[in-house]
Design a protein around this motif. Sequence first.
Motif, short mmCIF file in Angstrom:
data_model
loop_
_atom_site.label_atom_id
_atom_site.label_comp_id
_atom_site.label_asym_id
_atom_site.label_seq_id
_atom_site.Cartn_x
_atom_site.Cartn_y
_atom_site.Cartn_z
N GLN A 1 -3.02 -0.69 -6.52
CA GLN A 1 -2.11 -0.27 -7.60
C GLN A 1 -2.18 1.24 -7.87
N GLU A 2 -3.10 1.92 -7.23
CA GLU A 2 -3.21 3.38 -7.40
C GLU A 2 -2.09 4.08 -6.64
N THR A 3 -1.77 5.28 -7.08
CA THR A 3 -0.83 6.13 -6.35
C THR A 3 -1.64 7.09 -5.51
N ASP A 4 -1.24 7.26 -4.27
CA ASP A 4 -1.93 8.18 -3.37
C ASP A 4 -0.90 8.94 -2.56
N ASN A 5 -1.31 10.07 -2.05
CA ASN A 5 -0.45 10.93 -1.26
C ASN A 5 -0.94 10.85 0.19
N PRO B 1 2.53 4.14 -4.31
CA PRO B 1 1.45 3.18 -4.54
C PRO B 1 0.79 2.79 -3.21
N VAL B 2 -0.48 2.56 -3.24
CA VAL B 2 -1.22 2.23 -2.02
C VAL B 2 -0.66 0.95 -1.40
N TRP B 3 -0.26 -0.03 -2.21
CA TRP B 3 0.31 -1.25 -1.63
C TRP B 3 1.58 -0.92 -0.83
N TRP B 4 2.35 0.06 -1.29
CA TRP B 4 3.56 0.47 -0.60
C TRP B 4 3.22 1.06 0.76
N HIS B 5 2.16 1.87 0.84
CA HIS B 5 1.73 2.43 2.13
C HIS B 5 1.35 1.30 3.10
N LEU B 6 0.58 0.33 2.61
CA LEU B 6 0.18 -0.80 3.45
C LEU B 6 1.41 -1.54 3.97
N GLY C 1 -1.14 13.74 2.74
CA GLY C 1 -0.63 14.90 2.01
C GLY C 1 0.89 15.01 2.03
N GLN C 2 1.58 13.94 2.43
CA GLN C 2 3.04 14.00 2.59
C GLN C 2 3.81 12.91 1.86
N TRP C 3 3.27 11.71 1.79
CA TRP C 3 4.02 10.58 1.25
C TRP C 3 3.32 10.02 0.03
#
Length: 166
Positions: free
Chosen positions: A118-122, A130-135, A125-127
Amino acid sequence: METLQNNVTINLSQLLSHWQGHRGLTRRVIEAFPEDKLFSHSVGGMRAFAELAMELNRMGAPGAHGIATGEWKELKDLPGAEEIESSPTTQQGILQLWDWSSDYINNVWQQVVSTRLQETDNAYGQWEGPVWWHLFYFIDNEVHHRAQGYVYLRSLGIEPPPFWDR
């Protein structure tokens, strides 16, 4: 209008199993290619499947590492990556890197805590998101590229592995 409730749960082990199910199927697609066609066959100007498989290799283990640690590294910079060829030029090399990456994902995934999703991450350094969205992006991208592999295999007269067999 019905309100959505936040009462559906999928645990980290289930997410990993889902992701690795896709990875196992993609591995079988890589194996199904004749080696020369893996690196050269294209349809409609799309990249050869070896290039697509390497894109997925460059995303899998590094993506899991980023999810687990918040450190977004390139494949060659991951712990233990010096043991494996990170830019293979053979089918066997791609598969060896695929297996190494799958093992790395399994190992680093043990560090993921559920609140991390549920955290937001970059990422890289580009995108930012939310971490779930990256997964989900890593998984969706793999499904997309694997589908290209299915088109390539069919155009070569090769029956691809059943897509539901994960």
